[in-house]
Design a protein around this motif. Structure first.
Motif, PDB file in Angstrom:
ATOM      1  N   THR A 276       0.820  -1.219   0.000  1.00 13.13           N
ATOM      2  CA  THR A 276       0.000   0.000   0.000  1.00 13.13           C
ATOM      3  C   THR A 276       0.850   1.265   0.000  1.00 13.13           C
ATOM      4  O   THR A 276       0.320   2.366   0.141  1.00 13.13           O
ATOM      5  N   ASP A 277       2.181   1.114  -0.154  1.00  7.60           N
ATOM      6  CA  ASP A 277       3.085   2.260  -0.246  1.00  7.60           C
ATOM      7  C   ASP A 277       3.325   2.625  -1.705  1.00  7.60           C
ATOM      8  O   ASP A 277       3.391   1.744  -2.571  1.00  7.60           O
ATOM      9  N   ALA A 278       3.474   3.918  -1.971  1.00 11.45           N
ATOM     10  CA  ALA A 278       4.012   4.399  -3.240  1.00 11.45           C
ATOM     11  C   ALA A 278       5.366   5.027  -2.940  1.00 11.45           C
ATOM     12  O   ALA A 278       5.567   5.608  -1.857  1.00 11.45           O
ATOM     13  N   VAL A 279       6.302   4.920  -3.864  1.00  5.82           N
ATOM     14  CA  VAL A 279       7.644   5.463  -3.680  1.00  5.82           C
ATOM     15  C   VAL A 279       7.847   6.621  -4.642  1.00  5.82           C
ATOM     16  O   VAL A 279       7.716   6.456  -5.862  1.00  5.82           O
ATOM     17  N   LEU A 280       8.144   7.794  -4.071  1.00  2.55           N
ATOM     18  CA  LEU A 280       8.443   8.991  -4.870  1.00  2.55           C
ATOM     19  C   LEU A 280       9.917   9.303  -4.700  1.00  2.55           C
ATOM     20  O   LEU A 280      10.353   9.695  -3.613  1.00  2.55           O
ATOM     21  N   ASN A 281      10.673   9.122  -5.759  1.00  2.00           N
ATOM     22  CA  ASN A 281      12.108   9.368  -5.724  1.00  2.00           C
ATOM     23  C   ASN A 281      12.435  10.597  -6.568  1.00  2.00           C
ATOM     24  O   ASN A 281      12.168  10.624  -7.769  1.00  2.00           O
ATOM     25  N   ILE A 282      12.974  11.637  -5.915  1.00  2.00           N
ATOM     26  CA  ILE A 282      13.382  12.836  -6.635  1.00  2.00           C
ATOM     27  C   ILE A 282      14.891  12.993  -6.481  1.00  2.00           C
ATOM     28  O   ILE A 282      15.387  13.369  -5.416  1.00  2.00           O
ATOM     29  N   SER A 283      15.584  12.666  -7.541  1.00  2.00           N
ATOM     30  CA  SER A 283      17.036  12.844  -7.596  1.00  2.00           C
ATOM     31  C   SER A 283      17.320  13.654  -8.849  1.00  2.00           C
ATOM     32  O   SER A 283      16.747  14.716  -9.021  1.00  2.00           O
ATOM     33  N   THR A 284      18.194  13.161  -9.714  1.00  2.00           N
ATOM     34  CA  THR A 284      18.418  13.853 -10.981  1.00  2.00           C
ATOM     35  C   THR A 284      17.112  13.946 -11.767  1.00  2.00           C
ATOM     36  O   THR A 284      16.749  14.992 -12.299  1.00  2.00           O
ATOM     37  N   SER A 285      16.395  12.838 -11.851  1.00  2.00           N
ATOM     38  CA  SER A 285      15.066  12.791 -12.459  1.00  2.00           C
ATOM     39  C   SER A 285      14.071  12.413 -11.369  1.00  2.00           C
ATOM     40  O   SER A 285      14.407  12.394 -10.187  1.00  2.00           O
ATOM     41  N   VAL A 286      12.832  12.115 -11.757  1.00  2.00           N
ATOM     42  CA  VAL A 286      11.786  11.812 -10.771  1.00  2.00           C
ATOM     43  C   VAL A 286      11.069  10.532 -11.183  1.00  2.00           C
ATOM     44  O   VAL A 286      10.736  10.346 -12.353  1.00  2.00           O
ATOM     45  N   GLN A 287      10.823   9.661 -10.198  1.00  2.00           N
ATOM     46  CA  GLN A 287      10.016   8.477 -10.428  1.00  2.00           C
ATOM     47  C   GLN A 287       8.983   8.356  -9.308  1.00  2.00           C
ATOM     48  O   GLN A 287       9.308   8.549  -8.135  1.00  2.00           O
ATOM     49  N   LEU A 288       7.774   8.028  -9.701  1.00  2.00           N
ATOM     50  CA  LEU A 288       6.709   7.732  -8.753  1.00  2.00           C
ATOM     51  C   LEU A 288       6.196   6.347  -9.108  1.00  2.00           C
ATOM     52  O   LEU A 288       5.712   6.119 -10.220  1.00  2.00           O
ATOM     53  N   ALA A 289       6.343   5.408  -8.186  1.00  4.22           N
ATOM     54  CA  ALA A 289       6.021   4.014  -8.483  1.00  4.22           C
ATOM     55  C   ALA A 289       5.117   3.440  -7.412  1.00  4.22           C
ATOM     56  O   ALA A 289       5.254   3.747  -6.222  1.00  4.22           O
ATOM     57  N   ALA A 290       4.205   2.584  -7.839  1.00  2.00           N
ATOM     58  CA  ALA A 290       3.296   1.904  -6.921  1.00  2.00           C
ATOM     59  C   ALA A 290       3.066   0.486  -7.407  1.00  2.00           C
ATOM     60  O   ALA A 290       3.033   0.228  -8.619  1.00  2.00           O
ATOM     61  N   SER A 291       2.925  -0.425  -6.466  1.00  2.00           N
ATOM     62  CA  SER A 291       2.632  -1.803  -6.806  1.00  2.00           C
ATOM     63  C   SER A 291       1.177  -1.921  -7.231  1.00  2.00           C
ATOM     64  O   SER A 291       0.282  -1.423  -6.558  1.00  2.00           O
ATOM     65  N   MET A 292       0.960  -2.546  -8.372  1.00  2.00           N
ATOM     66  CA  MET A 292      -0.394  -2.672  -8.879  1.00  2.00           C
ATOM     67  C   MET A 292      -1.173  -3.725  -8.108  1.00  2.00           C
ATOM     68  O   MET A 292      -0.590  -4.673  -7.564  1.00  2.00           O
ATOM     69  N   PRO A 293      -2.493  -3.576  -8.033  1.00  2.00           N
ATOM     70  CA  PRO A 293      -3.315  -4.553  -7.298  1.00  2.00           C
ATOM     71  C   PRO A 293      -3.141  -5.958  -7.863  1.00  2.00           C
ATOM     72  O   PRO A 293      -2.847  -6.134  -9.047  1.00  2.00           O
TER      73      PRO A 293
END
Length: 481
Positions: A276-293
């Motif tokens: 139920t967590d989403a991961v938002l990584n902001i470094s050089t670029s940005v990724q927002l990832a979530a595990s699908m149901p």
């Protein structure tokens, strides 16, 4: 005997990540509870591997020297505690996705004794053509067969690069009998594999791979003349590729090595404690990832205009990922611009001081009507949409206003790609914030908390090497049970 001794007595797991600019190695000790890993040592080393492109590739090409990458890997291993390396029982490997290198099926490396260590060095290998490679133009990509996959094919993807070489430098491919990512090559050499094994993580990142059937689009590729003999065999992420064929920096011969994984998936795995967590990584670029149901299946064919892509994860699940090309690199460009302007005015100011002052000014400026769309580099789904500024007024031109608007724009851009409402529909209950830009920038953190009406947690930074080690331990634990 060595294999049995390594498995029975060892309680350390080695994680490796072969990134675009650096290599990292981390040692983790299995704790009292199965599946729990405690970091004990780590080392990282810049590769400085970029080289001028070879042949007809042109200035858009991006290539790296495999020898330099392997040298950085050796330096990382040499910096870890020798006693702990001798007790390693599992090795997990991740690395930069999409890229491709070539080698001969036999004699692709040489094993030597270097001081007290066994070490392998590459032989008869090509450069690594990285994910940043731009040799495949839009018109060239449009000329390729439509993949039977839910993922589009872009420049920098392994299959597209091979197609380009086939059309423009067919003689380049002739000496080689195998291809893979840099991490696939390392696993193949460690295990003495005659034919490389690639995880579905990396196969999906190459294109022309169906994630549901877990197979290459072989018939389609063969019809178009693609050299399918170069394609690796594919295994599910989390499986064992083989065992080390030599003692390596004291790591026992016969140690289990996992099939190489994607750095994106391993980064998420390292800090996503709940589905139920989403991961938002902001470094050089940005990724927002979530595990699908559970039970989610992607569409049959790709939508090149969709801002969210679905990548294979672990245990036959998917990650929904919005990946923006514009993150900390935009802030760095802004700082560099200010430094150049000051130099033009006869003032030399250190960029680090500029950054700290602009963040201080933005913290004092809690809101602004100035709107900045920060897409300096475009986005993969909207490559022509560049940056813009709106609602400019005389009272909104201070450093605080502009910095606040820039940070807000970076966050709102990723939020527009994957809105919080969509996350909630997927069952997401918390956002884990990570990445170097987010860690050092309070303004970005404030804007994240404004944009996402979910609890936001910090402090669990992404670490692809640790994620690879953790994934390997848990996979073997499941196998043993």
């Amino acid at each position: 005997m060595a294999a049995a001794g390594g498995d029975a007595q060892g309680n350390f797991v080695l994680g490796l990540d072969l990134g675009t600019s650096s290599v990292k190695a981390v040692l983790l000790e299995a704790g009292p509870h199965r599946g729990l890993l405690v970091p004990t040592a780590s080392a990282s080393q810049a590769t400085r591997a970029d080289v001028s492109p070879s042949g007809k590739a042109g200035p858009q090409a991006r290539e790296q020297d495999v020898h330099r990458i392997l040298q950085a890997l050796s330096e990382c291993l040499g910096a870890l505690p020798a006693r702990q390396l001798q007790r390693v029982r599992l090795i997990g490997v991740s690395g930069q996705m999409h890229g491709v290198m070539f080698w001969k099926s036999q004699q692709a490396c040489t094993w030597t004794e270097k001081g007290p260590h066994g070490i392998f060095e590459p032989l008869q290998v090509s450069h690594l053509i990285t994910w940043q490679d731009g040799r495949c133009t839009g018109s060239f990509l449009a000329s390729l067969p439509r993949p039977k996959s839910h993922l589009s094919v872009a420049t920098g993807f392994g299959s597209a690069t091979i197609y380009w070489l086939l059309h423009n430098s067919p003689e380049f491919l002739q000496p080689y009998g195998a291809a893979g990512t840099i991490q696939d090559y390392v696993v193949a050499m460690l295990c003495g594999l005659q034919r490389p094994i690639m995880s579905d993580h990396n196969a999906a990142s190459w294109g022309y791979f169906n994630t549901e059937s877990r197979s290459w689009n072989s018939h389609l590729l063969e019809e178009s003349g693609f050299p399918t003999h170069l394609l690796p065999d594919v295994a599910e992420a989390g499986t064992v590729a083989g065992r080390t064929c030599h003692t390596w920096f004291g790591i026992p011969q016969g140690t289990k090595v996992g099939v190489a994984l994607g750095d994106l998936q391993c980064s998420v795995y390292s800090c996503m404690s709940q589905s139920t967590d989403a991961v938002l990584n902001i470094s050089t670029s940005v990724q927002l990832a979530a595990s699908m149901p559970p039970g989610f299946k992607p569409a049959e064919y790709p939508d090149p205009l969709a801002p969210v892509a679905y990548f294979p994860y672990f245990s036959r699940t998917y990650l929904g990922v919005a990946a923006s090309l514009n993150g900390g690199n935009v802030l760095a460009t802004f700082v560099s611009m200010l430094a150049r302007w000051m130099a033009d005015l006869g003032l030399e100011v250190v960029e680090g001081l500029i950054y700290s002052q602009m963040i201080r000014a933005a913290l004092a400026q809690t809101d602004t009507q100035l709107t900045i769309s920060p897409t300096l580099l475009g986005e993969r789904h909207l490559p022509q949409e560049l940056a813009s500024v709106r609602s400019i007024s005389p009272c909104a031109l201070s450093l605080g206003h502009v910095t606040r608007a820039l940070c807000r724009g970076i966050v709102q851009n990723i939020h527009a790609m994957l809105p919080s409402q969509q996350l909630k529909e997927w069952g997401i209950e918390r956002v884990i914030g990570s990445g170097s830009a987010l860690a050092r920038n309070e303004v970005l953190r404030q804007e994240v908390e404004k944009a996402f009406p979910l609890p936001v947690s910090y402090g669990q930074d992404v670490d692809a090497a640790a994620g690879a080690a953790l994934a390997m331990l848990q996979a073997v634990t499941r196998e043993d049970n």
